[in-house]
Every structure is written in structure tokens, then in C-alpha cells.
Design a protein around this motif. Sequence first.
Motif, PDB file in Angstrom:
ATOM      1  N   ASP A 166      10.934  -4.398  -6.511  1.00 23.41           N
ATOM      2  CA  ASP A 166      12.175  -4.250  -7.166  1.00 23.41           C
ATOM      3  C   ASP A 166      13.025  -5.507  -7.442  1.00 23.41           C
ATOM      4  O   ASP A 166      14.222  -5.326  -7.512  1.00 23.41           O
ATOM      5  CB  ASP A 166      12.936  -3.238  -6.267  1.00 23.41           C
ATOM      6  N   ARG A 167      12.427  -6.516  -8.182  1.00 26.90           N
ATOM      7  CA  ARG A 167      12.632  -7.308  -8.953  1.00 26.90           C
ATOM      8  C   ARG A 167      12.479  -7.516 -10.350  1.00 26.90           C
ATOM      9  O   ARG A 167      11.358  -7.871 -10.659  1.00 26.90           O
ATOM     10  CB  ARG A 167      12.420  -8.857  -8.193  1.00 26.90           C
ATOM     11  N   GLU A 168      13.440  -7.148 -11.267  1.00 23.17           N
ATOM     12  CA  GLU A 168      12.852  -7.350 -12.497  1.00 23.17           C
ATOM     13  C   GLU A 168      13.452  -8.585 -13.177  1.00 23.17           C
ATOM     14  O   GLU A 168      14.761  -8.934 -13.054  1.00 23.17           O
ATOM     15  CB  GLU A 168      13.655  -6.090 -13.514  1.00 23.17           C
ATOM     16  N   VAL A 169      12.452  -9.448 -13.624  1.00 24.83           N
ATOM     17  CA  VAL A 169      12.890 -10.631 -14.349  1.00 24.83           C
ATOM     18  C   VAL A 169      13.784 -10.432 -15.577  1.00 24.83           C
ATOM     19  O   VAL A 169      13.314  -9.878 -16.493  1.00 24.83           O
ATOM     20  CB  VAL A 169      11.715 -11.681 -14.645  1.00 24.83           C
ATOM     21  N   ASP A 170      14.943 -11.095 -15.747  1.00 23.73           N
ATOM     22  CA  ASP A 170      15.807 -11.153 -16.720  1.00 23.73           C
ATOM     23  C   ASP A 170      15.531 -12.056 -17.939  1.00 23.73           C
ATOM     24  O   ASP A 170      15.361 -11.894 -19.038  1.00 23.73           O
ATOM     25  CB  ASP A 170      17.192 -11.179 -16.243  1.00 23.73           C
ATOM     26  N   VAL A 171      15.294 -13.425 -17.190  1.00 20.77           N
ATOM     27  CA  VAL A 171      15.119 -14.477 -18.273  1.00 20.77           C
ATOM     28  C   VAL A 171      14.468 -15.680 -17.592  1.00 20.77           C
ATOM     29  O   VAL A 171      14.723 -15.965 -16.280  1.00 20.77           O
ATOM     30  CB  VAL A 171      16.412 -15.066 -18.923  1.00 20.77           C
ATOM     31  N   ILE A 172      13.753 -16.534 -18.170  1.00 23.87           N
ATOM     32  CA  ILE A 172      13.411 -18.027 -17.899  1.00 23.87           C
ATOM     33  C   ILE A 172      13.586 -19.040 -18.590  1.00 23.87           C
ATOM     34  O   ILE A 172      14.075 -19.004 -19.806  1.00 23.87           O
ATOM     35  CB  ILE A 172      11.684 -18.106 -18.250  1.00 23.87           C
ATOM     36  N   ALA A 173      14.673 -19.869 -17.640  1.00 26.12           N
ATOM     37  CA  ALA A 173      15.452 -20.773 -18.341  1.00 26.12           C
ATOM     38  C   ALA A 173      15.099 -22.209 -17.775  1.00 26.12           C
ATOM     39  O   ALA A 173      14.481 -22.277 -16.804  1.00 26.12           O
ATOM     40  CB  ALA A 173      16.851 -20.678 -18.035  1.00 26.12           C
ATOM     41  N   PRO A 174      15.319 -23.141 -18.862  1.00 18.31           N
ATOM     42  CA  PRO A 174      14.971 -24.806 -18.205  1.00 18.31           C
ATOM     43  C   PRO A 174      16.057 -25.178 -17.354  1.00 18.31           C
ATOM     44  O   PRO A 174      17.392 -24.455 -17.402  1.00 18.31           O
ATOM     45  CB  PRO A 174      15.276 -25.358 -19.655  1.00 18.31           C
ATOM     46  N   VAL A 175      15.623 -26.098 -16.607  1.00 19.14           N
ATOM     47  CA  VAL A 175      16.745 -26.723 -15.447  1.00 19.14           C
ATOM     48  C   VAL A 175      17.125 -27.667 -15.870  1.00 19.14           C
ATOM     49  O   VAL A 175      16.511 -28.668 -16.445  1.00 19.14           O
ATOM     50  CB  VAL A 175      15.913 -26.768 -14.252  1.00 19.14           C
ATOM     51  N   PRO A 176      18.526 -27.691 -16.134  1.00 29.48           N
ATOM     52  CA  PRO A 176      19.184 -29.176 -16.618  1.00 29.48           C
ATOM     53  C   PRO A 176      18.596 -30.342 -15.770  1.00 29.48           C
ATOM     54  O   PRO A 176      18.754 -30.359 -14.843  1.00 29.48           O
ATOM     55  CB  PRO A 176      20.772 -28.842 -16.678  1.00 29.48           C
ATOM     56  N   GLY A 177      18.265 -31.392 -16.483  1.00 32.76           N
ATOM     57  CA  GLY A 177      17.901 -32.714 -15.965  1.00 32.76           C
ATOM     58  C   GLY A 177      16.520 -32.581 -15.197  1.00 32.76           C
ATOM     59  O   GLY A 177      16.374 -33.596 -14.534  1.00 32.76           O
ATOM     60  N   ALA A 178      15.886 -31.497 -15.216  1.00 34.52           N
ATOM     61  CA  ALA A 178      14.388 -31.314 -14.623  1.00 34.52           C
ATOM     62  C   ALA A 178      13.608 -30.737 -15.572  1.00 34.52           C
ATOM     63  O   ALA A 178      13.381 -29.336 -15.711  1.00 34.52           O
ATOM     64  CB  ALA A 178      14.597 -30.831 -13.063  1.00 34.52           C
ATOM     65  N   ASP A 179      12.801 -31.268 -16.461  1.00 35.74           N
ATOM     66  CA  ASP A 179      11.792 -30.860 -17.133  1.00 35.74           C
ATOM     67  C   ASP A 179      10.473 -30.468 -16.488  1.00 35.74           C
ATOM     68  O   ASP A 179       9.673 -29.807 -17.468  1.00 35.74           O
ATOM     69  CB  ASP A 179      11.489 -31.884 -18.428  1.00 35.74           C
ATOM     70  N   THR A 180      10.499 -30.480 -15.242  1.00 36.46           N
ATOM     71  CA  THR A 180       9.366 -30.021 -14.726  1.00 36.46           C
ATOM     72  C   THR A 180       9.471 -28.653 -14.059  1.00 36.46           C
ATOM     73  O   THR A 180       8.525 -28.381 -13.159  1.00 36.46           O
ATOM     74  CB  THR A 180       8.664 -31.159 -13.559  1.00 36.46           C
ATOM     75  N   LEU A 181      10.740 -28.019 -14.115  1.00 42.92           N
ATOM     76  CA  LEU A 181      10.984 -26.989 -13.697  1.00 42.92           C
ATOM     77  C   LEU A 181      11.541 -25.992 -14.715  1.00 42.92           C
ATOM     78  O   LEU A 181      12.350 -26.282 -15.595  1.00 42.92           O
ATOM     79  CB  LEU A 181      12.051 -27.153 -12.470  1.00 42.92           C
ATOM     80  N   PHE A 182      11.332 -24.607 -13.992  1.00 48.12           N
ATOM     81  CA  PHE A 182      12.191 -23.340 -14.839  1.00 48.12           C
ATOM     82  C   PHE A 182      12.941 -22.611 -13.695  1.00 48.12           C
ATOM     83  O   PHE A 182      12.866 -22.657 -12.676  1.00 48.12           O
ATOM     84  CB  PHE A 182      11.216 -22.617 -15.257  1.00 48.12           C
ATOM     85  N   ASP A 183      14.230 -22.329 -14.057  1.00 50.66           N
ATOM     86  CA  ASP A 183      14.714 -21.314 -13.557  1.00 50.66           C
ATOM     87  C   ASP A 183      14.428 -19.902 -13.739  1.00 50.66           C
ATOM     88  O   ASP A 183      14.388 -19.626 -15.021  1.00 50.66           O
ATOM     89  CB  ASP A 183      16.145 -21.296 -13.520  1.00 50.66           C
ATOM     90  N   VAL A 184      13.983 -18.990 -12.738  1.00 52.02           N
ATOM     91  CA  VAL A 184      13.616 -17.814 -12.918  1.00 52.02           C
ATOM     92  C   VAL A 184      14.582 -16.746 -12.616  1.00 52.02           C
ATOM     93  O   VAL A 184      15.100 -16.779 -11.275  1.00 52.02           O
ATOM     94  CB  VAL A 184      12.294 -17.595 -12.288  1.00 52.02           C
ATOM     95  N   ARG A 185      15.281 -16.054 -13.344  1.00 54.79           N
ATOM     96  CA  ARG A 185      16.523 -15.310 -12.993  1.00 54.79           C
ATOM     97  C   ARG A 185      16.107 -13.703 -12.906  1.00 54.79           C
ATOM     98  O   ARG A 185      15.654 -13.255 -14.065  1.00 54.79           O
ATOM     99  CB  ARG A 185      17.834 -15.345 -13.943  1.00 54.79           C
ATOM    100  N   THR A 186      16.474 -13.079 -12.102  1.00 54.57           N
ATOM    101  CA  THR A 186      16.136 -11.672 -12.179  1.00 54.57           C
ATOM    102  C   THR A 186      17.562 -10.994 -12.449  1.00 54.57           C
ATOM    103  O   THR A 186      18.666 -11.690 -12.544  1.00 54.57           O
ATOM    104  CB  THR A 186      15.729 -11.386 -10.499  1.00 54.57           C
ATOM    105  N   ALA A 187      17.416  -9.708 -12.758  1.00 54.79           N
ATOM    106  CA  ALA A 187      18.390  -8.638 -13.333  1.00 54.79           C
ATOM    107  C   ALA A 187      19.565  -8.752 -12.360  1.00 54.79           C
ATOM    108  O   ALA A 187      20.687  -8.407 -12.567  1.00 54.79           O
ATOM    109  CB  ALA A 187      17.818  -7.446 -13.491  1.00 54.79           C
ATOM    110  N   ASP A 188      19.298  -8.989 -10.875  1.00 64.72           N
ATOM    111  CA  ASP A 188      20.394  -8.655  -9.834  1.00 64.72           C
ATOM    112  C   ASP A 188      20.958 -10.141  -9.567  1.00 64.72           C
ATOM    113  O   ASP A 188      21.693 -10.004  -8.716  1.00 64.72           O
ATOM    114  CB  ASP A 188      19.722  -7.971  -8.670  1.00 64.72           C
ATOM    115  N   GLY A 189      20.391 -11.144 -10.232  1.00 66.27           N
ATOM    116  CA  GLY A 189      21.259 -12.601 -10.380  1.00 66.27           C
ATOM    117  C   GLY A 189      20.628 -13.317  -9.320  1.00 66.27           C
ATOM    118  O   GLY A 189      20.873 -14.420  -8.992  1.00 66.27           O
ATOM    119  N   GLU A 190      19.391 -13.084  -8.673  1.00 63.42           N
ATOM    120  CA  GLU A 190      18.737 -13.898  -7.911  1.00 63.42           C
ATOM    121  C   GLU A 190      18.000 -15.086  -8.838  1.00 63.42           C
ATOM    122  O   GLU A 190      17.539 -14.765  -9.940  1.00 63.42           O
ATOM    123  CB  GLU A 190      17.464 -13.213  -7.146  1.00 63.42           C
TER     124      GLU A 190
END
Length: 434
Positions: free
Chosen positions: A127-151
Motif C-alpha cells: 500500500d505504498r505508491e511511489v510518487d517521485v524520485i528526487a535528488p537530495v540537496p547537497g548529497a549526490d550519492t542519495l535519492f529521496d524516494v517519496r510516496t503518494a502519502d508523503g513518506e
Amino acid sequence: MPVPQEVPVYDLVGVGFGPSNLALAIAVTEHNAGGGDQVTARFLERQPRFGWHRGMLLDNATMQVSFLKDLVTMRNPASEFSFLSYLHSQGRLVDFINHKNLFPLRIEFHDYLEWSAEKVGDLVSYDREVDVIAPVPGADTLFDVRTADGEVMRARNVVFGTGLRPNLPESVTTSDRIWHNHQLLHRIDRITDPARCVVVGAGQSAAEVTAFLHDRFPRAEVCSVFARYGYSPSDDSSFANRIFDPDAVDAFYTAPEDVKRRLMDYHGNTNYSAVDLELIDDLYRRVYREKVQGVERLRIFNACRPVDVDETESGVRMAIESLTTGEKTVLDADLVVYATGYRPADPSSLLGELAAKCRRDEQGRLRVERDYRLVAPDLKAGLYLQGGTEHSHGITASLLSNTAVRVGEILTSIVSRREPAFDWSADYAVTGVK
């Protein structure tokens, strides 16, 4: 959108939890059990529970791939997650051996997948739908994975295993009487005593749906419509099956573009729009038997195509055009099922601004490295594809045949690219608002 000061950080986050990412979760579990450097992982699935083509789990349908090409055996024959281990746990190992069959029932293989998913259930959130994969400011080795419910969670690598999407002609709109075949078992109970059903398509699913409707509604006429002259048998001969070998992926990946196209043309009948010969023979016997009896309920409209589909108050009116003569036949039906295949899910919609950093070839297709990592030189964190790589890796890109080997290659790539002596606390110190 604010990001918390500390969010979970994983070596990999898997988007989707079908067979491909399930196999990856197993590979991670076995890697961690080996006592080496631990790999942290989380998988996100939009469905409320594990499920794989549930709408086509017909009682008598069998797999078109050997049970030995399960989630693990080609990578680790001694794995406790193998199909044989599953059979042993269910008390059916001896019975299966006596059955003398390489191809289990589809419902049985699905039960094996569910059994495996439960064993690695601590790694997946449903029950977790991914909304977007975004870069992390100041950290080029990481992505932010955001779900539709804000997690939000952070990942050093993201592995897309989002499966396939139903393919329908652009002019077709689904309704209560017009479906894609993946909805068959979910919706068939709403259809009672139809006079006529129409199935569009020439592949395995189309043939299975045709036989299913012919059995389920013994008073209905079932019309099968396809552009070919007849159902084409799938080629599962020993030499042709080499196209699914792990070594064939290496050969395909390094081949010139014109050779890749020729190989796909040569061996498309091992998988695409191809039907098991036994099922073809069964459908032909039905047609012949009904001709003898003088009551033809199963009608084959070969070398034909639907040219006009209109939903009426009482059903669906479909015009069928012969490709050879141009003659049109109008069919009034209570149900139309499109068994017109699937297309790979494009991850671009989830990548947001990262999509522009991913290289594409001359035909606009995503460029993919041999280890299934997207070509994105400006990104240090990794984006990997499980599926949608037919153009680069060949016919096994979205099939079970090479899944076990593919996830091993992806995991090896992730581990080998990991920076030595990584300071984990530094990850959690990364802050920023986006």
C-alpha cells in the motif's frame, strides 16, 4: 515539500514488488546471511498484498517456463527459496516428481511466489505508491524516494521493478463490457448468460481466454478475432531456448543494432504472440467438433481486425474487417476482451527532474549499462531497471527466465560500487528542504 532532519537511508529501495524485485529481495537476504557487509533494502508496492497477474490465474493454465527458472535456482541452486524447497514445505515434492512435468500450474507457481514473498516480508511495505524520485540537496550519492502519502526515505540506489502495463488500442475505452484480459477473473462473475463474447488477440492469453469463455458459457458464441491466419505456436525447442540463456544477454548487449533487431525478429515466437501447441490443437478440435455437430459456438475470425467498436445500451457492437477481402462483419456482443499484450512501464514519470540526466539513444530509448543501471554520468547514486530493457539486453528483459541471474548482477553492481568504509552517520546528517 519539507524533508525530516533524519529519514531512513537504504543501500537500495525497490519500486514495485513483483517477481523481479521479489527475487532481488531474496538475493539481498541471502547476501546478508553470508556474513559480509550488510546491504540495507526496502521495497515499496502499491498493491495491498503480493499479487502477480491474478486476473489470469486460470485453474488449468500452466507456466510457459521451467520450474528450474524460479526466483533463485539459476543464481543459487542450493537456495532455500527454490521452487523445490517450496514443494517440500507443502508436502508435494514426491507428487510433483511423479507428475513428470517441467511446467507447474500457474496457480501453483503463484502460490510459490506468495510463499517466497512472505519469507522476506520484513523488507517490503505494501500500500505504498511511489510518487517521485528526487535528488537530495547537497548529497549526490542519495535519492529521496517519496510516496503518494508523503513518506520519504533515502536510497543510494533505486531499482525499478514496476512490471508491465496493459496494452490497448488507442481508440478503445474500457467499460463494464470491454476489458483487457488482465481483469478477467476479477470481473467475469458480473457477466451472466451472455449470447456472444469476442476475444481480440492472437497470443497465449487470447487463446486461454477464448477456451475459458467457451467452457464457462456453454450457450454463448465465442468469437476469436486476430490479424494472423492462425494461432502461431511458441517455439520452445532446445536450441531456440538458448535465447534465454544468461550468456545470450552478453551476446545481445554487445551486438550491433541491426543484429539486435534481427535476433528479436528471429526469436520473437519464443514469447510474443505465440501459443502452446497443445492449446492450439485443443481449440482446433473444438471448432471441428462443432462443425460435425452443426452448432458452431466457437468462431475464428482470422486475418481480420476490429475497425469499429461502439457500446450500446444492450452491449457492444463491433465491426470486423477481413484483411484479405475488405468484407465487414458486424457482431453484437455482451462482452469484448482485449488480449492485446502489455508494454513495459516507463520509469520516466517517477524520475521528475532526474529524467533529464538519463541518457537516451537515437530512438529516444533509455540507455542502460550491462549491469542494468541507467546511463547517467552526472549521478553518483544508481538507477536500475528490471524490465523495459529489451532494446539493450534482449528478450529476457521482463521474463522469469533470467530473473535470478539478473538480480544477482544488479546486487553485485550495487555492492561493488559502494564506497569502502562508508560513514553511515554522515548520511543521516544530510539535511535540506526541498
